[in-house]
Design an enzyme around this catalytic site. Structure first.
Site, PDB file in Angstrom:
ATOM      1  N   GLY A 116       0.822  -1.200   0.000  1.00 15.23           N
ATOM      2  CA  GLY A 116       0.000   0.000   0.000  1.00 15.23           C
ATOM      3  C   GLY A 116       0.858   1.252   0.000  1.00 15.23           C
ATOM      4  N   THR A 139      -4.439  -2.956  -0.995  1.00 14.60           N
ATOM      5  CA  THR A 139      -4.973  -2.526   0.297  1.00 14.60           C
ATOM      6  C   THR A 139      -6.462  -2.787   0.316  1.00 14.60           C
ATOM      7  OG1 THR A 139      -5.719  -0.616   1.575  1.00 14.60           O
ATOM      8  CG2 THR A 139      -4.885  -0.120  -0.582  1.00 14.60           C
ATOM      9  N   ILE A 140      -6.943  -3.297   1.446  1.00 12.53           N
ATOM     10  CA  ILE A 140      -8.395  -3.480   1.526  1.00 12.53           C
ATOM     11  C   ILE A 140      -9.081  -2.118   1.589  1.00 12.53           C
ATOM     12  CG2 ILE A 140      -8.291  -5.760   2.613  1.00 12.53           C
ATOM     13  CD1 ILE A 140      -9.230  -4.279   5.239  1.00 12.53           C
ATOM     14  N   ASP A 141      -8.337  -1.063   1.999  1.00  8.38           N
ATOM     15  CA  ASP A 141      -8.968   0.250   2.172  1.00  8.38           C
ATOM     16  C   ASP A 141      -9.290   0.949   0.840  1.00  8.38           C
ATOM     17  OD1 ASP A 141      -8.586  -0.223   4.811  1.00  8.38           O
ATOM     18  OD2 ASP A 141      -7.261   1.473   5.194  1.00  8.38           O
ATOM     19  N   GLU A 236     -13.363   2.980  11.040  1.00 11.51           N
ATOM     20  CA  GLU A 236     -12.516   3.195  12.226  1.00 11.51           C
ATOM     21  C   GLU A 236     -11.916   4.615  12.259  1.00 11.51           C
ATOM     22  OE1 GLU A 236      -9.068   0.596  11.984  1.00 11.51           O
ATOM     23  OE2 GLU A 236      -8.607   1.331   9.976  1.00 11.51           O
ATOM     24  N   HIS A 286      -9.764  -7.528  11.942  1.00 14.66           N
ATOM     25  CA  HIS A 286      -8.931  -8.207  10.947  1.00 14.66           C
ATOM     26  C   HIS A 286      -9.637  -9.345  10.227  1.00 14.66           C
ATOM     27  CE1 HIS A 286      -6.123  -5.845  13.259  1.00 14.66           C
ATOM     28  NE2 HIS A 286      -5.308  -5.906  12.219  1.00 14.66           N
TER      29      HIS A 286
HETATM   30  O1  F6P Z   1      -4.435  -0.337   5.723  1.00 13.37           O
HETATM   31  C1  F6P Z   1      -5.285  -1.397   5.914  1.00 13.37           C
HETATM   32  C2  F6P Z   1      -5.718  -1.475   7.348  1.00 13.37           C
HETATM   33  O2  F6P Z   1      -6.603  -2.546   7.363  1.00 13.37           O
HETATM   34  C3  F6P Z   1      -6.345  -0.213   7.938  1.00 13.37           C
HETATM   35  O3  F6P Z   1      -7.682  -0.049   7.593  1.00 13.37           O
HETATM   36  C4  F6P Z   1      -6.121  -0.441   9.398  1.00 13.37           C
HETATM   37  O4  F6P Z   1      -6.114   0.781  10.116  1.00 13.37           O
HETATM   38  C5  F6P Z   1      -4.797  -1.086   9.434  1.00 13.37           C
HETATM   39  O5  F6P Z   1      -4.654  -1.787   8.223  1.00 13.37           O
HETATM   40  C6  F6P Z   1      -4.605  -2.010  10.596  1.00 13.37           C
HETATM   41  O6  F6P Z   1      -3.342  -2.568  10.538  1.00 13.37           O
HETATM   42  P1  F6P Z   1      -2.695  -3.567  11.601  1.00 13.37           P
HETATM   43  O7  F6P Z   1      -2.564  -4.873  10.889  1.00 13.37           O
HETATM   44  O8  F6P Z   1      -1.371  -2.971  11.910  1.00 13.37           O
HETATM   45  O9  F6P Z   1      -3.591  -3.676  12.787  1.00 13.37           O
END
Ligand code: F6P
Length: 362
Positions: A116, A139-141, A236, A286
């Site tokens: 990403g 990226t899922i976002d 979030e 997750h």
């Molecule tokens: O960037 C993708 C994402 O899923 C975000 O939406 C989220 O804030 C972050 O990853 C969480 O990442 P981690 O795996 O560090 O908890």
């Protein structure tokens, strides 16, 4: 002499990473006779003693439906600000010269970095330092510019939509308001599209700071019309007007990015207090990043992998593969990471939601 290339996966994992790895390995070996190695745990694998493995056809057999990444990943090993522990504590050191040195020692011609925003920024810097790089956006976002969509996103939307369908039945039985917190740090794509697909009543996203009066008015109107349950989807990264994002752990504590989380519980408490209704908060977390990719993401990851190999064949470096309309193309890595791809608060998707009577907190 046969060409040698490497691939790594960086940042948070996402369904479809293995599809890219498989496509790169199969195309490089079967079409070109190249050698491919996989760097382990993102750029971390090029710091210190390099950690890598040979990727032959057997190594990628059966991985297309698997989530995660067979190579491992890390969102802490940024070589431009690498955490080094000493008696004085943790210091962030630029170890990019070491990464370039290790890359050269492995006699590699090019590196495909699948990641990403963070991973691609590192790739751009390493390209400037003389390491031939090709970027693949994940990226899922879905918050990366330069491509219409990233792989992993459609899988996340499907997971959230299914969760909303399931939450509807229990919300309705108990006459509750269910507040569902989904991922989306800066961009509200998952909340918005899954909210539309899963028939949410209120959708709160980072791009539209929300007003609790408006949120409660939307829920109260729904009650007055005779429906005693509601579903609220909140990204979030959403924040109230004049307020801040809710943070679980700061960057200093986990040496990575700030960890968000908790806005769903806060919104849920507020709704219960203001409307006197029973609420529950659900954090999908997750789960949205795990498991098997949907067919769209398998195919997109595969097409991206094949195009990444084509770019290396033509020695076109510093480029990121991308989807534009129905075609696979490529753009400068810089153009993808300079600013995020956000939901337009006045755009057609938001107007669609509002036209349906869905509250967006304004
Ligand atoms: O960037 C993708 C994402 O899923 C975000 O939406 C989220 O804030 C972050 O990853 C969480 O990442 P981690 O795996 O560090 O908890």
């Amino acid at each position: 002499m046969s060409r040698s290339i490497a691939i790594l996966t960086g940042g948070g994992d996402c369904p479809g990473l293995n599809a890219v790895i498989r496509a790169v390995v199969r195309c490089a070996i079967l079409q070109h006779g190249w050698r491919v190695i996989g760097i382990e745990d993102g750029f971390d694998g090029l710091v210190g003693t390099p950690r890598w493995r040979e990727l032959d056809l057997a190594a990628v057999r059966g991985i297309l439906p698997r989530g995660g990444t067979i190579l491992g990943t890390s969102n802490r090993g940024n070589p431009l600000a690498y955490p080094v522990r000493s008696a004085q504590g943790v210091q962030l050191v630029d170890v990019s010269a070491e990464v370039v040195g290790n890359f050269k020692a492995l006699a590699l011609e090019a590196l495909i970095a699948v990641g990403g925003d963070g991973t691609l920024k590192i790739a751009r810097r390493l390209q400037d330092l003389g390491m031939p790089m090709v970027g693949v956006p994940k990226t899922i976002d879905n918050d990366l510019r330069g491509t219409d969509v990233t792989f992993g996103y459609h899988t996340a939307v499907e997971i959230v939509t299914e969760a909303l369908d399931r939450l509807h039945t229990t919300a309705e039985s108990h006459h509750r308001v269910m507040v569902v917190e989904v991922m989306g740090r800066d961009a509200g794509w998952i909340a918005l599209e899954a909210g539309l697909a899963g028939s949410a009543d209120v959708i709160l996203i980072p791009e539209i700071p929300f007003d609790m009066d408006a949120v409660c008015a939307a829920l109260a109107t729904r009650r007055q019309r005779g429906t005693r349950f509601s579903i609220v989807v909140v990204a979030e990264g959403a924040q109230p007007c004049g307020g801040d994002k809710v943070v679980q752990a700061t960057a200093g504590e986990n040496l990575g990015v700030e960890r968000l989380g908790g806005i769903g519980a806060a919104v849920s408490r507020d709704i219960a207090a203001r409307l006197g209704v029973e609420t529950r908060a659900v954090v999908l977390g997750h789960v949205q990043r795990g498991g098997s990719p949907v067919p769209f993401d398998r195919i997109l990851g595969t097409r991206f992998g094949i195009h990444a190999v084509a770019l290396i064949e033509q020695r076109q470096y510093g480029r990121m593969v991308a989807l534009r309309g129905r075609a696979i193309t490529d753009v400068e890595i810089s153009s993808a990471v300079d600013s995020p791809n956000l939901v337009d608060p006045q755009g057609e998707l938001i107007r669609t939601a509002e036209a349906l009577g869905i509250g967006v907190g304004r």
